[in-house]
Scaffold this active site. Sequence first.
Site, PDB file in Angstrom:
ATOM      1  CE  LYS A  26       1.108 -27.526  16.705  1.00 60.34           C
ATOM      2  NZ  LYS A  26       0.320 -28.199  17.740  1.00 60.34           N
ATOM      3  CB  THR A  32      -1.561 -30.464  15.215  1.00 56.16           C
ATOM      4  OG1 THR A  32      -1.509 -30.238  16.620  1.00 56.16           O
ATOM      5  CG2 THR A  32      -2.971 -30.810  14.785  1.00 56.16           C
ATOM      6  NE  ARG A  71     -10.506   8.407  -6.746  1.00 60.03           N
ATOM      7  CZ  ARG A  71     -11.267   7.332  -6.684  1.00 60.03           C
ATOM      8  NH1 ARG A  71     -12.365   7.325  -5.936  1.00 60.03           N
ATOM      9  NH2 ARG A  71     -10.986   6.242  -7.372  1.00 60.03           N
ATOM     10  CD  GLN A 113     -14.370  -0.250  -9.631  1.00 56.43           C
ATOM     11  OE1 GLN A 113     -13.652   0.716  -9.365  1.00 56.43           O
ATOM     12  NE2 GLN A 113     -15.601  -0.353  -9.161  1.00 56.43           N
ATOM     13  CG  HIS A 118     -13.247   6.237   1.146  1.00 53.92           C
ATOM     14  ND1 HIS A 118     -13.220   6.109  -0.225  1.00 53.92           N
ATOM     15  CD2 HIS A 118     -14.056   5.251   1.596  1.00 53.92           C
ATOM     16  CE1 HIS A 118     -13.987   5.084  -0.586  1.00 53.92           C
ATOM     17  NE2 HIS A 118     -14.509   4.543   0.501  1.00 53.92           N
TER      18      HIS A 118
END
Length: 304
Positions: free
Chosen positions: A11, A58, A177, A229, A257
């Site tokens: 389920k 289920t 940025r 990163q 962005h």
Amino acid sequence: MATVSAARYGKDNVRLYKVHRDEKTGVQTVNETTVCVLLEGDIQSSYTRADNSVVVATDSVKNTIYLLAKQNPVTPPELFGSILATHFPAEYAHIHAVHVKIITHRWTRMVVDGKPHPHSFFRDGTETRNVEVYFKRNAGISIKSGIQGLTVLKSTGSAFHGFVRDEYTTLKEVSDRILSTDVDAAWDWKVFPDVAAVRAVIPAFDAAWEAARQITMDTFAKDFSASVQATMYKMSEQILAAVPLVEHVSYNLPNKHYFEIDMSWHKGLQNTGKNAEVYAPQSSPNGLIKCTVSRASLTPKSKL
Ligand code: AZA
């Protein structure tokens, strides 16, 4: 000839709410989750021969989730997930493995008249605490804990330059940025032999979640980011250092962005570079940066 090479069922989207009422203080504490439980085992005949004698319905799986929630603590989710995952193989000889996912939704206590309110809460964002538990008979309990949907943005303190420049490149190098992402972080615990071993370290689960969340936000805010990163690696390293029982840390970060808008076509209006103030947030496409960082002593486990 065909054969069932993998099968699991159960389920999903079982919504669960549990309240704890402190009789002495009148303070109530609530927990709301969405639970998925999938079973594996000697169930192939239900697919190949319509043999329902091997099927735990289920609906019964759903009932079991409610009953075990009544009879056991539902926090930390790592413990409740372990209780759920080990229940089915203990109850049914032909069920050998169980996958549990528990998504915990935020209900944050209201502050009313300057005081924490005893029974009123608000949903402060779509962030969830997620736990995945996998139990296999004779193979212990594997637990992955995580944070999903923590949306963050910094308006400076991020750069991106020095990347490959060739005939495919149009992206400009930038020393300043906007950086924004929806944090999806997860950490894998060393395998627990049984539920007793999970119970033995109960406080470690909330502490790890708090540490991972704080490390993520502190590093996001304080690190001058050379790239998504580099920043996510710093976060992962710190979580490994903070939580000795964790073996692997993974981040999955979209780079959301925000584009500058050149307005020079309108009366020479300056809105780029150091004059940029109005930006266009982009919904797609987005960068997607993933990594798994493991203790050097362990064989790296690729999740990419
Ligand atoms: N990493 C970033 O932090 N920003 C980027 C990338 C990347 O790999 N590619 N474009 N912009």
